[in-house]
Write an enzyme that holds these catalytic residues in place. Structure first.
Site, PDB file in Angstrom:
ATOM      1  N   LYS A   1       0.421   4.594   6.504  1.00 32.27           N
ATOM      2  CA  LYS A   1       0.018   5.438   5.383  1.00 32.27           C
ATOM      3  C   LYS A   1       1.175   6.370   5.746  1.00 32.27           C
ATOM      4  O   LYS A   1       2.063   6.754   6.991  1.00 32.27           O
ATOM      5  CB  LYS A   1      -1.686   5.554   6.235  1.00 32.27           C
ATOM      6  CG  LYS A   1      -1.862   4.288   6.194  1.00 32.27           C
ATOM      7  CD  LYS A   1      -1.919   3.242   4.963  1.00 32.27           C
ATOM      8  CE  LYS A   1      -3.666   2.223   4.822  1.00 32.27           C
ATOM      9  NZ  LYS A   1      -2.521   1.238   4.222  1.00 32.27           N
TER      10      LYS A   1
ATOM     11  N   SER B   1       0.551  -1.214   0.040  1.00 34.97           N
ATOM     12  CA  SER B   1       0.169   0.054   0.067  1.00 34.97           C
ATOM     13  C   SER B   1       0.349   1.007  -0.207  1.00 34.97           C
ATOM     14  O   SER B   1       0.029   2.255  -0.831  1.00 34.97           O
ATOM     15  CB  SER B   1      -1.168  -0.084   1.159  1.00 34.97           C
ATOM     16  OG  SER B   1      -0.376   0.452   2.392  1.00 34.97           O
TER      17      SER B   1
END
Length: 160
Positions: free
Chosen positions: A90, A45
């Protein structure tokens, strides 16, 4: 001179190891929970920033916890809001008060395109937008779930 447990050999070695463990284990636990840690990054990700070639290796990163104040653009380690036992990595895209435009490809017609980040929350997104389970899926994330800032890649490539 008499040694601990009255002699030489195995008992004095075990006693010495226990003495060091009694100091090292709590110190290491404090460092990991409060100051910082080294952790392995799983998944794709955050490509290409992290794990650019997950088939060959996984990045290990240095994470700063103590004294960290979240800032927009920081890459962070956080507890997943949907699975709190899992850590996610993230980038902070929005902070309290910001208005974020959600990625349109993930929306249904009933969902709003703009989201106001509430007090005490942030908006987290992965750099690899096609493969990231992030705030576009689970919404704003409580700042209390952010554990620290990724300072850089520790292994296998030294990048800070």
């Amino acid at each position: 001179r008499q040694r601990f447990c009255g002699g030489h050999g195995m008992f004095s070695s075990v006693a010495r190891c226990l003495k060091y463990a009694a100091w090292v284990v709590p110190s290491a636990a404090f460092m990991e929970s409060q100051v910082g840690k080294i952790t392995r990054i799983h998944g794709t990700s955050m490509q290409p920033t992290l794990n650019p070639d997950p088939a060959s290796w996984a990045d290990w990163v240095l994470v700063r916890k103590m004294g960290y104040t979240p800032k927009q653009g920081d890459v962070v380690i956080a507890r997943s809001p949907s699975e709190p036992q899992e850590l996610i990595v993230k980038r902070i895209v929005g902070l309290p008060g910001d208005i974020i435009k959600r990625r349109e490809s993930k929306l249904t017609q009933a969902e709003a395109y703009r989201v106001h980040v509430p007090e005490g929350h942030c908006w987290l997104e992965g750099d690899n937008t096609e493969k990231s389970m992030d705030s576009n899926h689970f919404g704003p994330v409580p700042l209390a779930l952010v554990e620290g800032k990724v300072l850089g890649v520790f292994w296998p490539r030294w990048e800070f």
